[in-house]
Enzyme design. Structure first.
Site, PDB file in Angstrom:
ATOM      1  N   GLY A   1      -0.404  -3.455   5.336  1.00 28.54           N
ATOM      2  CA  GLY A   1      -1.466  -4.432   5.600  1.00 28.54           C
ATOM      3  C   GLY A   1      -1.962  -4.310   7.026  1.00 28.54           C
TER       4      GLY A   1
ATOM      5  CB  THR B   1      -0.852  -0.109   1.283  1.00 27.71           C
ATOM      6  OG1 THR B   1      -1.702  -1.245   1.162  1.00 27.71           O
ATOM      7  CG2 THR B   1      -1.666   1.118   1.594  1.00 27.71           C
TER       8      THR B   1
END
Ligand code: GLY
Length: 594
Positions: free
Chosen positions: A488, A394
């Site tokens: 995560g 991410t």
């Protein structure tokens, strides 16, 4: 190369600092051990504006927009599009995320552009006829079915229309990304290595293989990566606006490729996608206001629950590197993540007891179950009873402009390079965000997270996220810092630790980001730490209390193996207002100011 050398040097210094740290600090030693963990690195300083992102070229794109008179939101949009080109493992057009915006007048808002499940995605879609989770193609993790309807372009459009300065057009904000895609950029070491690492996963998908594996020839560090199909997609977005992605040629390309490969996303799904503005969740931690992301992320709610629990202890007195602090952090994490599993999901679909979970009295009840000398076991810690109950890849960036407007944005494809599928002809990767649903409630997902019924798959629902873009204010109500991270399931704990490092241990923002991190997520019942992140003596003290402590192996989704997150923060210096930018040494990013 320089970045790699300085990262290695920093890790060496952190290791040295740990070996030199006192063994088990007593209460009286505590204050002096508060910052004994690491040498101080100074953040980047700038008078006007600052962009901290996971990739240097994208940070520069944001700064150029600020210099041209754009505000923090304009810079965020340009940075997000640039990352989609230069940081393809997580920067995206084919994924989604969350943007927190704080305007200089104090108004704060949250834009939810998380992916939505296609209409054909029903509760058991990722299970076979025996109720087992499907593996490989057809699963929630790889291939066409893993993708939720992307939200990034709609999210950027919403931010642009409502909060952009109006000084730069939509097309102007996309132009640096289009140029980078058309003309290319030199592949940096992390990207070259990461692409090779994913070769078997890219191989089945024609466009992914062509673009990211150079048709099997691979890329060397320093070679130029050109992405002509992506440049053409960006050109269409410039010309036709964001609806192009959801109704135009881009939508047609996605839907056609999906149809050909047994995927779920249709034209109707794309047309029906909506980004939503939400009301942020808030708390105070030792008198400082914390403003963060509400559902469909679990990040803000769980961060607040942990801060509220920890507020009842004098962490400063205990000392940063004390077993007491690690113990309490782990116990707060264990309890909050148990609640995450039970109570969190898309609040548009499930009854999520947000008010109860962030209530200080609830935190006091949670605190009363913590024993200072013995670790709980996760089997005995079930979700509590709040009132009203019913990237690994991410990437985050933070931006502050000259006026004091700020953005904290985290967005993602979920795993590194998402589903590994480039929708034919579009040049961009699709997410594998469907795995953030509970594909089978009670069974761990990619991050080992157990999730419940509230996060079961349903058409048009948003999968639960851990992304935690956050602002912290000074006691006079002005912006103090913006922070966020990938990672995560570890994202929320990374943000928690940066915040407490600053508030409880008075670290500067760079030092607070650099400091080694720990992670507990209730299940599995393990207290993880980064390589070199815990002295052997402290580890033994924690084991004596019953913690199952382990050093993280290669997590595979950050530059540094086994390290947690890649935080990007900006702080405003008291009195001078100087922008202090800090990029995580665990990645190759950069804070750039002007
Ligand atoms: N895909 C990781 C997250 O949203 O938490």
């Amino acid at each position: 190369m320089l970045a790699r050398i300085s990262r290695t040097l920093l890790l060496f210094l952190l290791t040295f600092a740990f070996l030199a740290a006192p063994f088990a600090p007593t209460q009286s030693q505590a204050a002096t051990t508060a910052s004994a963990h690491a040498l101080i690195r100074q953040p980047v300083r700038a008078e006007h504006g600052m962009v901290a992102s996971a990739e240097r070229i994208a940070s520069q794109v944001g700064i150029d927009v600020l210099k041209r008179g754009g505000n923090a939101v304009d810079a965020a949009i340009a940075t997000a599009f640039a990352l989609a080109v230069t940081y393809p493992s997580a920067g995206n057009l084919g994924g989604g995320g969350f943007m927190m915006i704080r305007l200089r007048d104090g108004r704060t808002t949250a834009i939810d552009y998380r992916e939505m499940a296609p209409s054909a995605a029903t509760r058991n879609i990722f299970q076979d006829e025996k109720g087992n989770l499907i593996q490989g193609e057809g699963s929630s993790l790889i291939g066409y079915r893993a993708a939720g309807v992307p939200g990034t372009v709609a999210g950027m459009e919403l931010a642009f229309k409502k909060y952009g300065s109006g000084k730069l057009s939509w097309a102007e904000l996309i132009e640096p990304a289009r140029k980078l895609a058309a003309e290319g950029f030199p592949i940096y070491g992390y990207l070259a290595r990461n692409l090779v690492k994913k070769k078997d996963q890219f191989a089945p998908y024609e466009d992914s293989r062509k673009i990211f594996l150079n048709d099997g020839k691979f890329y060397q560090e320093g070679e130029v990566l050109r992405q002509p199909e992506l440049a053409a997609t960006l050109r269409r977005l410039q010309k036709n606006g964001a609806r192009e992605f959801y109704e135009g040629e881009t939508a047609r390309l996605i839907a056609a490729d999906m149809k050909q490969h047994n995927g779920l996303i249709t034209m109707e799904d794309l047309r029906g996608y909506v980004a939503k503005e939400r009301v942020p969740v808030r708390t105070t931690y030792r008198g400082y206001e914390v403003i963060t992301m509400p559902p469909s992320s679990s990040g803000g709610v769980i961060l607040i629950e942990m801060l509220n629990i920890l507020e009842g202890y004098n962490l400063h007195e205990m000392g940063w590197s004390s077993a007491d602090r690690y113990h309490l952090m782990a116990e707060a994490m264990r309890r909050a993540y148990a609640d995450r599993a039970e109570y969190l999901g898309d609040a548009d679909f499930a009854n999520v007891p947000v008010a109860g979970l962030i209530d200080k009295n609830y935190a006091a009840r949670q605190r009363s179950t913590i024993n200072m000398t013995h670790a709980s076991t996760s089997a005995e810690v079930r979700a509590g009873h709040p009132v009203g109950a019913e990237s690994s890849e991410t990437t985050h960036f933070s931006i502050v402009d000259a006026e004091g407007n700020a953005v904290a944005n985290t967005y993602t494809l979920n795993e590194s390079f998402g589903s590994k599928v480039v929708a034919k002809g579009t040049g961009f990767l699709l997410n594998d965000e469907m795995d953030d649903f509970a594909a089978k409630p009670g069974t761990p997902n990619y991050y080992g997270l157990i999730q419940g019924e509230r996060n079961a798959v349903a058409p048009h629902k948003r999968p639960l996220s851990a992304m935690t873009p956050t602002f912290v204010l000074r006691k006079d109500g002005t912006l103090w810092f913006a922070i966020g991270s990938p990672g995560g399931s570890t994202i929320i704990n990374t943000v928690l630790q940066v915040i407490t490092n600053i508030i409880d241990y008075e670290m500067n923002i760079q030092q607070a980001i650099d400091a080694p991190r720990i992670h507990h997520q209730w299940m599995p019942d393990e207290l993880a730490y980064e390589p070199y992140g815990l002295s052997t003596d402290t580890l033994h003290l924690l084991e004596a209390r019953g913690h199952k402590v382990y050093v993280r192996p290669n997590a595979g989704w950050t530059t540094g193996e086994g390290y947690m997150g890649n935080a990007q923060g900006i702080m405003l210096e008291e009195k001078t207002g100087t922008r202090l930018g800090a990029s995580d040494p665990r990645g190759d990013g950069a804070a750039i100011g002007y």
